[in-house]
Motif scaffolding. Structure first.
Motif, PDB file in Angstrom:
ATOM      1  N   UNK A   1       0.669  -1.259   0.012  1.00  0.00           N
ATOM      2  CA  UNK A   1       0.064   0.030  -0.016  1.00  0.00           C
ATOM      3  C   UNK A   1       0.740   1.195  -0.118  1.00  0.00           C
ATOM      4  N   UNK A   2       1.940   1.255   0.362  1.00  0.00           N
ATOM      5  CA  UNK A   2       2.927   2.250   0.496  1.00  0.00           C
ATOM      6  C   UNK A   2       3.909   2.260  -0.639  1.00  0.00           C
ATOM      7  N   UNK A   3       4.132   1.189  -1.251  1.00  0.00           N
ATOM      8  CA  UNK A   3       5.201   1.461  -2.182  1.00  0.00           C
ATOM      9  C   UNK A   3       5.111   2.226  -3.393  1.00  0.00           C
ATOM     10  N   UNK A   4       3.803   2.453  -3.709  1.00  0.00           N
ATOM     11  CA  UNK A   4       3.543   3.624  -4.738  1.00  0.00           C
ATOM     12  C   UNK A   4       4.236   4.793  -4.357  1.00  0.00           C
TER      13      UNK A   4
ATOM     14  N   UNK B   1       6.884   7.071  -5.554  1.00  0.00           N
ATOM     15  CA  UNK B   1       6.979   8.415  -6.136  1.00  0.00           C
ATOM     16  C   UNK B   1       7.919   9.454  -5.470  1.00  0.00           C
ATOM     17  N   UNK B   2       7.734   9.446  -4.330  1.00  0.00           N
ATOM     18  CA  UNK B   2       8.499  10.481  -3.410  1.00  0.00           C
ATOM     19  C   UNK B   2      10.255  10.288  -3.707  1.00  0.00           C
TER      20      UNK B   2
ATOM     21  N   UNK C   1      15.019  11.879  -6.598  1.00  0.00           N
ATOM     22  CA  UNK C   1      16.234  11.641  -7.411  1.00  0.00           C
ATOM     23  C   UNK C   1      16.147  12.579  -8.641  1.00  0.00           C
ATOM     24  N   UNK C   2      15.001  12.897  -9.490  1.00  0.00           N
ATOM     25  CA  UNK C   2      15.003  13.819 -10.529  1.00  0.00           C
ATOM     26  C   UNK C   2      15.422  15.030 -10.201  1.00  0.00           C
ATOM     27  N   UNK C   3      15.106  15.554  -8.953  1.00  0.00           N
ATOM     28  CA  UNK C   3      15.632  16.932  -8.329  1.00  0.00           C
ATOM     29  C   UNK C   3      16.941  16.975  -8.349  1.00  0.00           C
ATOM     30  N   UNK C   4      17.381  15.735  -7.746  1.00  0.00           N
ATOM     31  CA  UNK C   4      18.984  15.769  -7.703  1.00  0.00           C
ATOM     32  C   UNK C   4      19.609  15.565  -8.917  1.00  0.00           C
TER      33      UNK C   4
ATOM     34  N   UNK D   1      13.079  10.062   3.185  1.00  0.00           N
ATOM     35  CA  UNK D   1      11.959   9.182   2.875  1.00  0.00           C
ATOM     36  C   UNK D   1      12.569   7.662   2.971  1.00  0.00           C
ATOM     37  N   UNK D   2      13.647   7.377   2.708  1.00  0.00           N
ATOM     38  CA  UNK D   2      14.213   5.988   3.171  1.00  0.00           C
ATOM     39  C   UNK D   2      14.062   5.679   4.612  1.00  0.00           C
TER      40      UNK D   2
END
Length: 240
Positions: free
Chosen positions: A126-129, A133-134, A139-142, A161-162
């Motif tokens: 339930x949380x993986x998506x 996404x977070x 990563x894209x911001x990085x 987030x991890x």
């Protein structure tokens, strides 16, 4: 005329900071007794309630023992204090303490892979998506960031987030304090950290391993990501 915001200062906070600095620097050794509230108030030019409040904060931080009707005694912070003193220990008198810095780096290297492993183990369907996404956004911001300090901040957000996915209150509180200690050194560390925070593909692989629920792979990727910069920094600090 260039105006600067007026910072409201807490009198008791100033008293706390002054005594805490003396305890953590060793100027006030364990077992030493502080002057009475009245004597401290007179010496510092503040009210006794301000001194009393500061002493209560020092006691809560594990730096002193306050006994009503008795002297206030300095404690060994290594035995009684918590992680909240780390930022103060890292920088004292404007100087970086190499031993404290080395300890923080060692904790980072050893804890990071375990946190990644726990995140991959505990991330429910339930949380993986949501977590995925977070992590992807971070990563894209990085990847898009050019400023080395901004990249470090995005990397810290990734680990934030991890930590959430790992669902460990102990690791969360440790991360909070390590981040607070690390924050003032971002600019100074930028040249050494550039390779790590610039390794966008490793962050992508780590995110994928966590979301896919592959604990061992997540731990291995995390160690490979964190180890090079950590080793360089520890060697630079004269560590072993």
């Amino acid at each position: 005329m260039a105006l600067q915001p007026v910072v409201k200062r807490s009198v008791s906070g100033d008293v706390f900071e002054q005594i805490a600095a003396d305890v953590l620097s060793g100027e006030l050794a364990p077992g030493a007794t502080l002057p009475s509230e009245r004597q401290l108030a007179e010496a510092l030019g503040v009210s006794r309630p301000a001194v009393r409040e500061a002493l209560q904060r020092l006691a809560a931080a594990g730096l002193v023992a306050v006994r009503q009707g008795d002297a206030t005694t300095v404690l060994d912070y290594r035995r009684g204090a918590g992680l909240e003193v780390l930022p103060r220990l890292l920088v004292q008198g404007g100087e970086l303490d190499p031993g404290v810095a080395r300890s923080i780096l060692e904790a980072r290297l050893h804890n990071g892979p375990k946190v990644a492993e726990l995140a991959a183990m505990r991330l429910g369907k339930n949380d993986s998506a949501t977590v995925g996404a977070a992590l992807d956004r971070t990563v894209e911001a990085l990847a898009a960031a050019q400023d080395p300090v901004a990249r470090q901040r995005h990397a810290m957000e990734f680990w934030d987030h991890v930590i959430d996915a790992a669902d460990s209150i102990v690791f969360r509180l440790m991360f909070n304090m390590l981040s607070a200690a690390y924050e003032p050194a971002l600019t100074a560390l930028a040249p050494i950290m550039s390779a790590e925070v610039g390794n966008v593909e490793a962050y992508r692989e780590l995110a994928a391993a966590i979301v896919a629920g592959r604990p061992q792979q997540a731990a291995e990727i995390a160690r490979a990501l964190l180890e090079p910069a950590t080793t360089i920094l520890i060697d630079a600090l004269g560590g072993h």
